[in-house]
Design a protein around this motif. Structure first.
Motif, short mmCIF file in Angstrom:
data_model
loop_
_atom_site.label_atom_id
_atom_site.label_comp_id
_atom_site.label_asym_id
_atom_site.label_seq_id
_atom_site.Cartn_x
_atom_site.Cartn_y
_atom_site.Cartn_z
N TYR A 85 13.81 -16.56 -37.11
CA TYR A 85 14.97 -16.64 -38.00
C TYR A 85 15.39 -15.23 -38.42
CZ TYR A 85 13.65 -21.56 -38.69
OH TYR A 85 13.35 -22.88 -38.52
N THR A 86 16.63 -15.11 -38.91
CA THR A 86 17.02 -13.86 -39.55
C THR A 86 16.28 -13.76 -40.88
OG1 THR A 86 18.92 -14.98 -40.52
CG2 THR A 86 19.33 -13.72 -38.53
N GLY A 87 16.16 -12.55 -41.38
CA GLY A 87 15.39 -12.34 -42.61
C GLY A 87 14.22 -11.42 -42.37
N GLY A 88 14.30 -10.65 -41.26
CA GLY A 88 13.25 -9.69 -40.96
C GLY A 88 12.21 -10.17 -39.98
N TYR A 89 12.39 -11.38 -39.43
CA TYR A 89 11.36 -11.96 -38.56
C TYR A 89 11.50 -11.50 -37.12
CZ TYR A 89 10.84 -14.67 -42.76
OH TYR A 89 10.66 -15.02 -44.06
N ASN A 90 12.73 -11.47 -36.60
CA ASN A 90 12.93 -10.99 -35.23
C ASN A 90 12.59 -9.52 -35.10
OD1 ASN A 90 14.04 -13.25 -33.57
ND2 ASN A 90 15.46 -13.33 -35.28
N ILE A 91 13.01 -8.73 -36.08
CA ILE A 91 12.73 -7.29 -35.99
C ILE A 91 11.24 -7.03 -36.13
CG2 ILE A 91 13.07 -6.68 -38.43
CD1 ILE A 91 14.66 -4.20 -37.42
N THR A 92 10.55 -7.87 -36.93
CA THR A 92 9.08 -7.75 -37.03
C THR A 92 8.46 -7.98 -35.66
OG1 THR A 92 9.06 -8.43 -39.35
CG2 THR A 92 7.01 -8.71 -38.13
N GLY A 93 8.91 -9.03 -34.98
CA GLY A 93 8.42 -9.29 -33.61
C GLY A 93 8.72 -8.15 -32.67
N ALA A 94 9.91 -7.54 -32.83
CA ALA A 94 10.30 -6.42 -31.96
C ALA A 94 9.40 -5.21 -32.19
CB ALA A 94 11.76 -6.05 -32.21
N PHE A 95 9.18 -4.86 -33.45
CA PHE A 95 8.32 -3.71 -33.76
C PHE A 95 6.88 -3.94 -33.29
CE2 PHE A 95 11.26 -2.27 -37.38
CZ PHE A 95 11.69 -1.14 -36.70
N ILE A 96 6.38 -5.17 -33.54
CA ILE A 96 4.97 -5.45 -33.23
C ILE A 96 4.73 -5.49 -31.71
CG2 ILE A 96 3.22 -7.28 -33.33
CD1 ILE A 96 4.14 -7.70 -36.27
N THR A 97 5.60 -6.20 -30.98
CA THR A 97 5.40 -6.25 -29.52
C THR A 97 5.61 -4.87 -28.91
OG1 THR A 97 7.69 -7.01 -29.22
CG2 THR A 97 5.97 -8.71 -29.26
N GLY A 98 6.54 -4.09 -29.47
CA GLY A 98 6.76 -2.73 -28.99
C GLY A 98 5.53 -1.85 -29.22
N PHE A 151 1.34 -10.49 -13.34
CA PHE A 151 1.61 -10.42 -11.90
C PHE A 151 1.69 -8.99 -11.39
CE2 PHE A 151 4.35 -14.41 -12.79
CZ PHE A 151 3.22 -15.21 -12.82
N THR A 152 2.15 -8.08 -12.23
CA THR A 152 2.42 -6.71 -11.78
C THR A 152 1.70 -5.72 -12.69
OG1 THR A 152 4.56 -7.38 -10.90
CG2 THR A 152 4.24 -5.03 -11.29
N LYS A 153 0.79 -4.96 -12.10
CA LYS A 153 -0.01 -3.99 -12.86
C LYS A 153 0.90 -2.89 -13.41
CE LYS A 153 -4.36 -2.82 -13.80
NZ LYS A 153 -4.84 -3.50 -15.00
N GLY A 154 0.67 -2.56 -14.67
CA GLY A 154 1.42 -1.44 -15.27
C GLY A 154 2.79 -1.80 -15.80
N LEU A 155 3.19 -3.08 -15.70
CA LEU A 155 4.49 -3.51 -16.22
C LEU A 155 4.27 -4.26 -17.54
CD1 LEU A 155 7.57 -3.72 -15.75
CD2 LEU A 155 7.14 -5.92 -14.62
N TYR A 156 4.93 -3.79 -18.59
CA TYR A 156 4.77 -4.37 -19.93
C TYR A 156 6.15 -4.81 -20.45
CZ TYR A 156 0.15 -2.17 -19.83
OH TYR A 156 -1.13 -1.82 -19.49
N PHE A 157 6.12 -5.77 -21.36
CA PHE A 157 7.37 -6.28 -21.94
C PHE A 157 7.28 -6.22 -23.45
CE2 PHE A 157 6.53 -8.82 -18.04
CZ PHE A 157 7.58 -8.37 -17.28
N SER A 158 8.45 -6.06 -24.10
CA SER A 158 8.45 -6.16 -25.56
C SER A 158 9.81 -6.63 -26.06
CB SER A 158 8.09 -4.81 -26.20
OG SER A 158 9.17 -3.92 -26.16
N GLY A 159 9.80 -7.20 -27.26
CA GLY A 159 11.05 -7.58 -27.93
C GLY A 159 11.69 -8.84 -27.39
N GLU A 160 13.01 -8.88 -27.51
CA GLU A 160 13.77 -10.10 -27.28
C GLU A 160 13.82 -10.56 -25.83
OE1 GLU A 160 18.18 -11.50 -28.63
OE2 GLU A 160 17.30 -9.88 -29.79
N LEU A 161 13.38 -9.71 -24.92
CA LEU A 161 13.28 -10.07 -23.52
C LEU A 161 12.29 -11.23 -23.32
CD1 LEU A 161 14.44 -8.87 -20.89
CD2 LEU A 161 12.51 -7.31 -20.82
N LEU A 162 11.29 -11.28 -24.19
CA LEU A 162 10.26 -12.32 -24.12
C LEU A 162 10.75 -13.63 -24.74
CD1 LEU A 162 7.36 -9.97 -25.20
CD2 LEU A 162 7.39 -11.23 -23.03
N ASP A 163 10.18 -14.73 -24.31
CA ASP A 163 10.58 -16.04 -24.81
C ASP A 163 9.92 -16.35 -26.15
OD1 ASP A 163 11.43 -18.63 -25.18
OD2 ASP A 163 9.94 -19.51 -23.82
#
Length: 425
Positions: free
Chosen positions: A396-409, A380-392
Motif C-alpha cells: 500500500y501507499t504510506g511508506g510500504y512500497n518504498i520500504t520494500g524498495a530500500f530493503i531489497t536494494g 537460474f543465472t549466477k550473478g544476476l540480482y533483482f530489487s524493487g518493483e520489478l519483483l512480484d
C-alpha cells in the motif's frame, strides 16, 4: 571495455540503495540510468515529499504489503525500516513522523532524500552513467558478464543488479525494461496489473456526476465477491470522481478489485460503502430515535445534516425516494430502517481500474519463487540480482512500497558485492 564488480541498472530508489550497499562492501560499482537524472520517481513519491519508510514493526509492515509481502521476510531480517531511518539520520536527513507511522524528511521535500543519496554515492566513488539506456544484458554459461548500452559501449561486470522498476508511472522512466532481461535469463513474469490506482464505475450516479468532487472522510469501503463475502475493507477517506472513485481507501482496495474480477471471472465487482463506520447499526438506530424525540419537527434534511456531508445526504434521500422536507417524525419505521441500511451499506458496481500507466504501483512481476529471498539472486543465472518493483510484490501507499524498495536494494547490493569479491558469509 570498462570493468566493474557490480553494475546496478536503474538509478531509482532501489537502485541507488543497491549501489550504496555494494560500494560499502568495497566493490567497484556503477549505476546505469536511462533518464537524464537519477531518482525521477523518488521525487514524486509521497506527493513530492517522499515518505521514506514507516515507523511500524516488521509484522505490521509486511501485512501492509498484501501482494506477496511474505517474500520479504528474509530481507527484513538483514535490513529493516529502522535501519532505513538510521541510514538517513546518520547521513544528515532529519526525519519526522506523521499519521499512520509515515516517516518524511523534516524539509517536506523529496529532493532532500535524493540529494543525500547522491552525496553518499559521490563519497563512495560510484560511477554514474545517466542518459544511458541499456540495449541488452550479457550472459555466458548461465552467468552474467556485463551489458551493452544503446550507444554500443560495453561494460563488464561480475554481478548485475536489475532495479529498473515496474510499468507504473512510465513518465518517470518505468517502462518495464527489466522484464525482458529477466525473461532472457529464464525467469517467468507474473501478469502485471495496476495497484494503488483509482477505480472505475459506470453507475448512473457516476455518469451524471451527481457526487463528482465529493470527499467522504473516514468511511469504510469494501470489495465484495460474487458470493457476497467482503474480500477486503479499508477505513480511510475517499472521493467521487467523473470516472468512478479515488482517494486513500480506494487506492488500497484497487488490487482487490482487479483480483476479485479475475477470480470471479466477471467484468465488474460489487463495492460496499459504510459512511458511518464508527457507529453500529444498533447505535445508529438509537441515535435516530433520540433525534426523532428531540428534533422530530425538523425536516429530515435539517435533522440529519450532521451525520454526513449534505450532498451525500441529499443523494441518499433521492435514492430512497424521500422528500428532504419531510419532518423527521413522519418517517415510517421502514423508511428509517432503509435510511440506516443505506448509510451502513451503499452497494454499487465497479468495473475495473484505470490502466497501469496511471497507477502508483505495479502488481505482478518476476516470479519470486525463482529468486533467492535471502540474497535477491536469480536461481537460474549466477550473478544476476533483482530489487524493487520489478519483483512480484506490492504494498500500500504510506511508506510500504518504498520500504520494500530500500530493503531489497540494500540486500541485493550487499550480496552482489560479496559474490563479486568472493566473500562468503
Amino acid at each position: 571495455m570498462t570493468d566493474y564488480d557490480v553494475i546496478v541498472v536503474g538509478g531509482g530508489t532501489s537502485g541507488m540503495m543497491a549501489a550504496i550497499s555494494a560500494a560499502e562492501k568495497g566493490a567497484k560499482v556503477a549505476v546505469v540510468e536511462k533518464n537524464k537524472t537519477l531518482g525521477r520517481k523518488l521525487l514524486v513519491t509521497g506527493g513530492g515529499r517522499c515518505n521514506v519508510t514507516n515507523n511500524r514493526d516488521k509484522e505490521e509492515i509486511v501485512s501492509h504489503i498484501p501482494g506477496n509481502g511474505r517474500f520479504l521476510y528474509s530481507a527484513f531480517h538483514q535490513y529493516d525500516n529502522y535501519d532505513i531511518m538510521d541510514f538517513f539520520r546518520s547521513n544528515g536527513v532529519v526525519l519526522k513522523e506523521e499519521d499512520h507511522g509515515r516517516m518524511f524528511p523534516a524539509t517536506d521535500k523529496s529532493r532532500t532524500v535524493l540529494e543525500a543519496l547522491i552525496v553518499i554515492m559521490d563519497r563512495l566513488a560510484i560511477t554514474i552513467y545517466t542518459d544511458a539506456p541499456v540495449e541488452t544484458i550479457l550472459f555466458k554459461d548461465k552467468k552474467v558478464t556485463g551489458l551493452i548500452l544503446e550507444d554500443e559501449r560495453e561494460l563488464s561486470a561480475k554481478t548485475i543488479v536489475l532495479s529498473t522498476g515496474g510499468r507504473a508511472m512510465p513518465r518517470t522512466g518505468s517502462t518495464g525494461d527489466g522484464y525482458k532481461w529477466a525473461k532472457k535469463a529464464g525467469h517467468t513474469i507474473k501478469p502485471l496489473y495496476p495497484t494503488e490506482v483509482p477505480v472505475l464505475s459506470d453507475e448512473l450516479f457516476i455518469q451524471d456526476k451527481t457526487l463528482q468532487g465529493l470527499s467522504l472522510r473516514d468511511v469504510t469501503l469494501s470489495v465484495v465477491n460474487k458470493k457476497g463475502k467482503k474480500v477486503i475493507s479499508h477505513q480511510m477517506d475517499m472521493i467521487f470522481t467523473h470516472f468512478g472513485i479515488s482517494g486513500p481507501a480506494v487506492l488500497r482496495c484497487s488490487m482487490f478489485v482487479h483480483q476479485t474480477m479475475q477470480r470471479d471471472k466477471t467484468d465488474f465487482v460489487m463495492m460496499s460503502l459504510d459512511a458511518l463506520p464508527e457507529l453500529s447499526k444498533g447505535e445508529l438506530t438509537q441515535q435516530m430515535q433520540r433525534l426523532v424525540k428531540n428534533e422530530g419537527e425538523k425536516s429530515i434534511k435539517n435533522a440529519l445534516k450532521g451525520l454526513v456531508p449534505e450532498r451525500y445526504l441529499l443523494f441518499v434521500f433521492e435514492r430512497l425516494s424521500l422528500d428532504e422536507n419531510t419532518p423527521l417524525k413522519h418517517l415510517s419505521d421502514d423508511e428509517r430502517s432503509a435510511f440506516i441500511d443505506f448509510m451502513k451499506d451503499f452497494s454499487f458496481t465497479a468495473n475495473g481500474t484505470l490502466p497501469i500507466e496511471k497507477a502508483f504501483v505495479t502488481g505482478g512481476g518476476i516470479n519470486t519463487k525463482e529468486v533467492n529471498p535471502k540474497t535477491m539472486e536469480s536461481k537460474f543465472t549466477k550473478g544476476l540480482y533483482f530489487s524493487g518493483e520489478l519483483l512480484d510484490y506490492n504494498g500500500y501507499t504510506g511508506g510500504y512500497n518504498i520500504t520494500g524498495a530500500f530493503i531489497t536494494g540494500r540486500v541485493a547490493g550487499m550480496h552482489a558485492a560479496q559474490e563479486a569479491l568472493g566473500v562468503t558469509n
